[in-house]
Write a protein that holds these residues in place. Structure first.
Motif, PDB file in Angstrom:
ATOM      1  N   SER A 189       0.864  -1.184   0.000  1.00 42.60           N
ATOM      2  CA  SER A 189       0.000   0.000   0.000  1.00 42.60           C
ATOM      3  C   SER A 189       0.897   1.229   0.000  1.00 42.60           C
ATOM      4  O   SER A 189       2.110   1.120   0.199  1.00 42.60           O
ATOM      5  N   GLY A 190       0.293   2.380  -0.183  1.00 41.27           N
ATOM      6  CA  GLY A 190       1.060   3.630  -0.093  1.00 41.27           C
ATOM      7  C   GLY A 190       1.634   3.819   1.299  1.00 41.27           C
ATOM      8  O   GLY A 190       2.787   4.226   1.468  1.00 41.27           O
ATOM      9  N   ILE A 207       5.632   4.318   2.746  1.00 46.07           N
ATOM     10  CA  ILE A 207       6.165   5.365   3.628  1.00 46.07           C
ATOM     11  C   ILE A 207       6.837   4.726   4.844  1.00 46.07           C
ATOM     12  O   ILE A 207       7.942   5.104   5.242  1.00 46.07           O
ATOM     13  N   THR A 234      -0.453   9.505   7.083  1.00 45.81           N
ATOM     14  CA  THR A 234       0.977   9.819   7.167  1.00 45.81           C
ATOM     15  C   THR A 234       1.246  10.640   8.428  1.00 45.81           C
ATOM     16  O   THR A 234       2.216  10.397   9.150  1.00 45.81           O
ATOM     17  N   GLU A 236       4.255  16.317   0.272  1.00 40.55           N
ATOM     18  CA  GLU A 236       3.366  15.963  -0.842  1.00 40.55           C
ATOM     19  C   GLU A 236       3.109  17.240  -1.606  1.00 40.55           C
ATOM     20  O   GLU A 236       2.837  18.266  -0.987  1.00 40.55           O
ATOM     21  N   THR A 270      -2.511   2.843  -5.291  1.00 36.79           N
ATOM     22  CA  THR A 270      -3.958   2.713  -5.129  1.00 36.79           C
ATOM     23  C   THR A 270      -4.719   3.783  -5.913  1.00 36.79           C
ATOM     24  O   THR A 270      -5.873   3.595  -6.268  1.00 36.79           O
ATOM     25  N   LYS A 271      -4.069   4.901  -6.152  1.00 37.01           N
ATOM     26  CA  LYS A 271      -4.751   6.046  -6.749  1.00 37.01           C
ATOM     27  C   LYS A 271      -4.610   5.989  -8.277  1.00 37.01           C
ATOM     28  O   LYS A 271      -5.068   5.050  -8.881  1.00 37.01           O
ATOM     29  N   LEU A 308      -5.044  -2.038  -3.669  1.00 39.71           N
ATOM     30  CA  LEU A 308      -4.092  -1.220  -2.921  1.00 39.71           C
ATOM     31  C   LEU A 308      -2.681  -1.578  -3.384  1.00 39.71           C
ATOM     32  O   LEU A 308      -2.400  -2.728  -3.717  1.00 39.71           O
ATOM     33  N   GLY A 309      -1.830  -0.596  -3.393  1.00 37.31           N
ATOM     34  CA  GLY A 309      -0.430  -0.845  -3.723  1.00 37.31           C
ATOM     35  C   GLY A 309       0.377   0.405  -3.455  1.00 37.31           C
ATOM     36  O   GLY A 309      -0.180   1.493  -3.267  1.00 37.31           O
TER      37      GLY A 309
HETATM   38  C1  LIG Z   1      -3.897   7.449  -0.405  1.00 38.63           C
HETATM   39  C2  LIG Z   1      -2.655   8.165  -0.130  1.00 38.63           C
HETATM   40  C3  LIG Z   1      -1.631   7.574   0.629  1.00 38.63           C
HETATM   41  C4  LIG Z   1      -1.770   6.200   1.262  1.00 38.63           C
HETATM   42  O1  LIG Z   1      -1.899   5.208   0.315  1.00 38.63           O
HETATM   43  P1  LIG Z   1      -2.632   3.799   0.601  1.00 38.63           P
HETATM   44  O2  LIG Z   1      -2.428   3.072  -0.664  1.00 38.63           O
HETATM   45  O3  LIG Z   1      -4.051   4.106   0.938  1.00 38.63           O
HETATM   46  O4  LIG Z   1      -1.937   3.170   1.760  1.00 38.63           O
HETATM   47  C5  LIG Z   1      -0.474   8.286   0.819  1.00 38.63           C
HETATM   48  N1  LIG Z   1      -0.313   9.513   0.301  1.00 38.63           N
HETATM   49  C6  LIG Z   1      -1.281  10.120  -0.413  1.00 38.63           C
HETATM   50  C7  LIG Z   1      -1.047  11.482  -0.948  1.00 38.63           C
HETATM   51  C8  LIG Z   1      -2.481   9.468  -0.651  1.00 38.63           C
HETATM   52  O5  LIG Z   1      -3.449  10.084  -1.346  1.00 38.63           O
END
Ligand SMILES: *Cc1c(COP(=O)(O)O)cnc(C)c1O
Length: 394
Positions: A84-85, A89, A113, A153, A206-207, A216-217
């Protein structure tokens, strides 16, 4: 060779390793382990003498293909995929930092985060100072002898503030700290933080990288030394938040259309942002592609276009904002973003709801604020869906 190819070509033509069947579309390798020809080969694989797959917590061919493709797009030497994201991190921090180290992070970060830095890392004696995303001097002033990481970000969520990556890269380098950029909103199609001097890029795949809200990734990208000797890959391999082969395959195929999708998201978003800006019931629109954006010029230097996220403040506070949401029939009421389907969120009571009112006010998350992740529907249809509540609001 890959240096000269354009992103849309890289997205289709890198990371291809055909099996004996010579399949055209990439295969998916759903296997936890790999077999060896002999005891000697098993020993050579484990000792690292011979490269090759052993176990899918370490490497998997589908995951490797996705890593190679994303690395090509970001212009990175190495990519390590994660579950996942957030695990990207976490792996970045666990690999590169130790107890006693200090992080300087933008105040405008994804909620999880902030929680990771504020609560979990604190338990392990890694402290974070949060500073305004756009105020370079406050980053400089926060530097301590033990500062090892800058984290940001850009554009930020939900107010689309732009941090100056090149300027912060210089400052972090002087301080002996790594600059980590979460490039989730722009994707490598619109912004290449490594070229601007960042040490590491983080993604929530994921986005937009998946782009259809399926899996998720995550991913961490940077040079090989940082990933390998730096301990990022070692953390993942040992602790286990690795990407599954199935999810890697979805993301691998998602990347193929990333450029056309991101450009279309961005075009629709600019249209919606301009329309909202002229709407009598809207106080303010936050979108890096608008002339009225305080960092329009920096955004223009750093990003190819404004991206797919538009945030706006409706007149009439929470009730008016909720009315816009409740009058929609088409767009999805959900907090996710980067999906082909348009999504609409009220940050103050959802994604930023755990933050107290005072902190929300300081961060500019007012009760009338709405965030749209503009999708790929016809822009006229998105607009008329939002109009229904907006024309009545206030
Ligand atoms: C969604 C998101 C994350 C976390 O990612 P996951 O895949 O939900 O764990 C981190 N940073 C930003 C900017 C995000 O939009």
């Amino acid at each position: 060779m890959t240096d000269q190819l354009k992103p849309e070509t890289l997205a289709l033509r890198t990371g291809i390793h055909r099996s004996q069947f010579n399949e055209h579309s990439e295969a998916i390798y759903l296997t936890s382990s790999f077999v060896f020809d002999s005891a000697a080969q098993a020993a050579a694989r484990f000792s690292g003498e011979e490269s090759g797959n052993i176990y899918s917590r370490f490497t998997n061919p589908t995951v490797t293909a996705m890593e190679e493709r994303l690395a090509a797009l970001e212009g990175a030497e190495t990519c390590v995929a994660t579950a996942s994201g957030m695990s990207a991190i976490l792996a970045c921090v666990m690999g590169l930092l130790s107890a006693g180290d200090h992080i300087i992070a933008s105040q405008s970060l994804f909620g999880a985060t902030v929680n990771l830095f504020n609560t979990i890392l604190k338990k392990f004696n890694i402290e974070t100072t949060f500073v305004p995303a756009t105020d370079i001097h406050s980053w400089e002033d926060a530097i301590r002898p033990n500062t090892r990481m800058f984290f940001l970000e850009t554009p930020s969520n939900p107010l689309t503030e732009i941090s100056d990556i090149a300027a912060l890269a210089q400052i972090s380098r002087k301080a002996g700290a790594f600059l980590v950029v979460d490039n989730c909103f722009c994707t490598p199609i619109l912004q290449k933080p490594l070229e601007l001097g960042a040490d590491i890029v983080i993604h929530s795949a994921t986005k937009y990288l998946d782009g259809q809200g399926r899996v998720l990734g995550g991913a961490i990208l940077g040079n090989r030394d940082l990933m390998m000797e730096g301990g990022v890959y070692g953390f993942l391999r040992t602790a286990g938040p690795t990407l599954s082969a199935f999810n890697a395959w979805i993301i691998l195929k998602g990347l193929e259309t990333l450029k056309v999708r991101v450009e279309a998201h961005s075009k629709n978003a600019l249209h919606i942002a301009q329309w909202l800006e002229s709407h009598p019931n809207v106080n303010r629109v936050f979108y890096p592609g608008l002339l009225s954006h305080p960092q329009f010029e920096l955004a223009g230097r750093q990003q190819i276009s404004g991206g797919g996220i538009v945030t706006f403040e409706v007149k009439g506070g929470r009730d008016a904002a909720w009315r816009v949401i409740d009058e929609t029939r088409l767009v999805s009421i959900t907090a996710n973003l980067g999906d082909a389907k348009t999504t609409l969120t009220h940050p103050a009571t959802t994604t930023h709801g755990r933050i107290n009112q005072e902190a929300r006010d300081a961060a500019g998350i007012s009760d009338g604020l709405l965030r749209i992740a503009v999708g790929l529907e016809a822009v006229e249809d998105i607009q008329s869906d939002l109009s229904r509540g907006l024309d009545k609001s206030h």
